[in-house]
Scaffold this motif. Structure first.
Motif, PDB file in Angstrom:
ATOM      1  N   ALA A  57       0.822  -1.203   0.000  1.00  0.00           N
ATOM      2  CA  ALA A  57       0.000   0.000   0.000  1.00  0.00           C
ATOM      3  C   ALA A  57       0.863   1.263   0.000  1.00  0.00           C
ATOM      4  CB  ALA A  57      -0.936  -0.007   1.208  1.00  0.00           C
ATOM      5  N   LEU A  58       1.950   1.239   0.748  1.00  0.00           N
ATOM      6  CA  LEU A  58       2.832   2.409   0.809  1.00  0.00           C
ATOM      7  C   LEU A  58       3.569   2.609  -0.511  1.00  0.00           C
ATOM      8  CD1 LEU A  58       4.188   1.963   4.431  1.00  0.00           C
ATOM      9  CD2 LEU A  58       2.822   3.872   3.598  1.00  0.00           C
ATOM     10  N   ARG A  59       3.963   1.522  -1.146  1.00  0.00           N
ATOM     11  CA  ARG A  59       4.635   1.642  -2.442  1.00  0.00           C
ATOM     12  C   ARG A  59       3.718   2.261  -3.496  1.00  0.00           C
ATOM     13  NH1 ARG A  59       6.687  -3.621  -1.327  1.00  0.00           N
ATOM     14  NH2 ARG A  59       5.099  -4.512  -2.722  1.00  0.00           N
ATOM     15  N   GLN A  60       2.437   2.029  -3.377  1.00  0.00           N
ATOM     16  CA  GLN A  60       1.484   2.527  -4.365  1.00  0.00           C
ATOM     17  C   GLN A  60       1.071   3.975  -4.128  1.00  0.00           C
ATOM     18  OE1 GLN A  60      -1.616  -0.445  -4.038  1.00  0.00           O
ATOM     19  NE2 GLN A  60      -0.653  -1.807  -5.545  1.00  0.00           N
ATOM     20  N   CYS A  61       1.456   4.530  -2.982  1.00  0.00           N
ATOM     21  CA  CYS A  61       1.138   5.931  -2.700  1.00  0.00           C
ATOM     22  C   CYS A  61       1.977   6.838  -3.598  1.00  0.00           C
ATOM     23  CB  CYS A  61       1.430   6.265  -1.237  1.00  0.00           C
ATOM     24  SG  CYS A  61       0.204   5.639  -0.080  1.00  0.00           S
ATOM     25  N   THR A  62       1.346   7.844  -4.171  1.00  0.00           N
ATOM     26  CA  THR A  62       2.054   8.778  -5.041  1.00  0.00           C
ATOM     27  C   THR A  62       2.337  10.111  -4.364  1.00  0.00           C
ATOM     28  OG1 THR A  62      -0.059   9.522  -5.947  1.00  0.00           O
ATOM     29  CG2 THR A  62       1.082   7.738  -7.111  1.00  0.00           C
ATOM     30  N   GLY A  63       1.818  10.294  -3.177  1.00  0.00           N
ATOM     31  CA  GLY A  63       2.036  11.536  -2.434  1.00  0.00           C
ATOM     32  C   GLY A  63       2.250  11.244  -0.971  1.00  0.00           C
ATOM     33  N   PRO A  64       1.977  12.226  -0.113  1.00  0.00           N
ATOM     34  CA  PRO A  64       2.150  12.017   1.329  1.00  0.00           C
ATOM     35  C   PRO A  64       1.195  10.953   1.851  1.00  0.00           C
ATOM     36  CG  PRO A  64       0.996  14.072   0.910  1.00  0.00           C
ATOM     37  CD  PRO A  64       1.481  13.589  -0.416  1.00  0.00           C
ATOM     38  N   ALA A  65       1.651  10.193   2.852  1.00  0.00           N
ATOM     39  CA  ALA A  65       0.849   9.098   3.393  1.00  0.00           C
ATOM     40  C   ALA A  65       0.782   9.177   4.909  1.00  0.00           C
ATOM     41  CB  ALA A  65       1.436   7.757   2.968  1.00  0.00           C
ATOM     42  N   ILE A  66      -0.369   8.768   5.426  1.00  0.00           N
ATOM     43  CA  ILE A  66      -0.583   8.621   6.859  1.00  0.00           C
ATOM     44  C   ILE A  66      -1.048   7.191   7.108  1.00  0.00           C
ATOM     45  CG2 ILE A  66      -1.897   9.360   8.891  1.00  0.00           C
ATOM     46  CD1 ILE A  66      -2.307  12.067   7.499  1.00  0.00           C
ATOM     47  N   VAL A  67      -0.420   6.502   8.052  1.00  0.00           N
ATOM     48  CA  VAL A  67      -0.850   5.159   8.422  1.00  0.00           C
ATOM     49  C   VAL A  67      -1.599   5.235   9.747  1.00  0.00           C
ATOM     50  CG1 VAL A  67      -0.131   2.831   9.071  1.00  0.00           C
ATOM     51  CG2 VAL A  67       1.040   4.021   7.220  1.00  0.00           C
ATOM     52  N   VAL A  68      -2.856   4.816   9.733  1.00  0.00           N
ATOM     53  CA  VAL A  68      -3.629   4.662  10.967  1.00  0.00           C
ATOM     54  C   VAL A  68      -3.464   3.206  11.382  1.00  0.00           C
ATOM     55  CG1 VAL A  68      -5.918   4.722  12.009  1.00  0.00           C
ATOM     56  CG2 VAL A  68      -5.250   6.485  10.363  1.00  0.00           C
ATOM     57  N   LEU A  69      -2.775   2.998  12.491  1.00  0.00           N
ATOM     58  CA  LEU A  69      -2.241   1.681  12.827  1.00  0.00           C
ATOM     59  C   LEU A  69      -2.785   1.156  14.139  1.00  0.00           C
ATOM     60  CD1 LEU A  69      -0.041  -0.510  12.173  1.00  0.00           C
ATOM     61  CD2 LEU A  69       1.585   0.942  13.405  1.00  0.00           C
ATOM     62  N   GLY A  70      -3.329  -0.071  14.100  1.00  0.00           N
ATOM     63  CA  GLY A  70      -3.711  -0.752  15.329  1.00  0.00           C
ATOM     64  C   GLY A  70      -2.486  -1.318  16.027  1.00  0.00           C
ATOM     65  N   VAL A  71      -2.671  -1.914  17.203  1.00  0.00           N
ATOM     66  CA  VAL A  71      -1.516  -2.360  17.983  1.00  0.00           C
ATOM     67  C   VAL A  71      -0.905  -3.641  17.455  1.00  0.00           C
ATOM     68  CG1 VAL A  71      -2.280  -1.195  20.084  1.00  0.00           C
ATOM     69  CG2 VAL A  71      -2.946  -3.571  19.680  1.00  0.00           C
ATOM     70  N   ARG A  72      -1.609  -4.347  16.547  1.00  0.00           N
ATOM     71  CA  ARG A  72      -1.035  -5.560  15.965  1.00  0.00           C
ATOM     72  C   ARG A  72      -1.501  -5.750  14.538  1.00  0.00           C
ATOM     73  NH1 ARG A  72      -3.104  -7.584  20.670  1.00  0.00           N
ATOM     74  NH2 ARG A  72      -1.628  -7.861  22.357  1.00  0.00           N
ATOM     75  N   LEU A  73      -0.587  -6.244  13.697  1.00  0.00           N
ATOM     76  CA  LEU A  73      -0.955  -6.795  12.402  1.00  0.00           C
ATOM     77  C   LEU A  73      -0.965  -8.316  12.540  1.00  0.00           C
ATOM     78  CD1 LEU A  73       1.037  -4.574   9.873  1.00  0.00           C
ATOM     79  CD2 LEU A  73      -1.239  -4.234  10.829  1.00  0.00           C
ATOM     80  N   ALA A  74      -1.330  -9.005  11.481  1.00  0.00           N
ATOM     81  CA  ALA A  74      -1.431 -10.468  11.563  1.00  0.00           C
ATOM     82  C   ALA A  74      -0.089 -11.118  11.844  1.00  0.00           C
ATOM     83  CB  ALA A  74      -2.018 -11.021  10.265  1.00  0.00           C
ATOM     84  N   ASP A  75       1.008 -10.479  11.416  1.00  0.00           N
ATOM     85  CA  ASP A  75       2.319 -11.100  11.565  1.00  0.00           C
ATOM     86  C   ASP A  75       3.332 -10.245  12.322  1.00  0.00           C
ATOM     87  OD1 ASP A  75       2.532  -9.137   9.669  1.00  0.00           O
ATOM     88  OD2 ASP A  75       3.536 -10.362   8.165  1.00  0.00           O
ATOM     89  N   ALA A  76       2.872  -9.238  13.033  1.00  0.00           N
ATOM     90  CA  ALA A  76       3.820  -8.370  13.758  1.00  0.00           C
ATOM     91  C   ALA A  76       3.080  -7.525  14.776  1.00  0.00           C
ATOM     92  CB  ALA A  76       4.578  -7.476  12.782  1.00  0.00           C
TER      93      ALA A  76
END
Length: 216
Positions: A57-76
């Motif tokens: 998803a970040l690679r596909q961003c063409t401009g500034p990005a904000i990540v709204v992040l929970g405390v866990r992903l499936a693998d981290a």
């Protein structure tokens, strides 16, 4: 809420930031995404459930990005995701969404350089404010979080102990932890013994409960 850190990105001026919502549960991503879609200062991007989909998803961003992040992903857990973002995507702004009972993760997020914290119980009102202020170049933290942080003693756990506790929370066995971190099982057992002493517990369950609640 109050302003605590000033951040800016001259290259992002005039561009509407894309918000990527990342959490191990799709239903959480969808709920937060529906809220983000109503905020005029930003535009909703992709959802991510693991590190690979977040990187994509970040690679596909063409401009500034904000990540709204929970405390866990499936693998981290949060610490590993923030480390990856800081290393590979240093220009990305990060908003961590957490429950009040997950204060250990809030503390980790602040230490790792997250730009803002949003409490899940207040997300309907606070997330639009947080994202709007980030677009303006400001980071904000809930006043209650600041009061708790300033009233705390220093963190007694080392970075490695936090890492091992995060893997315990994810349900990994001693063998799996040793393989993941490149340690011997005896070394993992030594770390666990130290962790139990610091948290004043005598079991994995007790350590996990204290860590998730942030009561240490």
């Amino acid at each position: 809420m109050r302003d605590v850190v000033q951040v800016s990105d001259e290259d992002a001026v005039g561009q509407v930031p894309e918000v990527i919502v990342a959490d191990r549960q799709l239903i959480v991503c969808q709920g937060l995404g529906s809220l983000v879609a109503k905020i005029p200062e930003v535009r909703l991007g992709a959802f991510a459930n693991d590190k690979a989909s977040l990187r994509k998803a970040l690679r596909q961003c063409t401009g500034p990005a904000i990540v709204v992040l929970g405390v866990r992903l499936a693998d981290a857990d949060l610490a590993r995701v923030l480390e990856m973002l800081r290393r590979d995507h240093p220009a990305v702004m990060v908003v961590v969404v957490a429950e009040e009972t997950e204060f250990a993760f809030i503390r980790t997020a602040i230490k790792a350089g997250a730009h803002s914290i949003c409490m899940m119980g207040q997300v309907l009102t606070s997330l639009p404010q947080v994202l709007g202020r980030l677009v303006e170049g400001h980071s904000i933290l809930p006043t209650a979080v600041l009061k708790r942080l300033t009233g705390e003693q220093g963190d007694t756990l080392t970075r490695r102990e936090h890492e091992i506790l995060g893997l315990l929370v994810d349900g990994l066995t001693n063998f799996q932890i040793s393989a993941r971190l490149g340690l011997s099982e005896n070394t993992v057992k030594y770390y666990l013994k130290t962790i139990y002493q610091k948290l004043e517990v005598n079991s994995r369950g007790g350590a996990i409960a204290k860590y998730v609640a942030g009561t240490y």
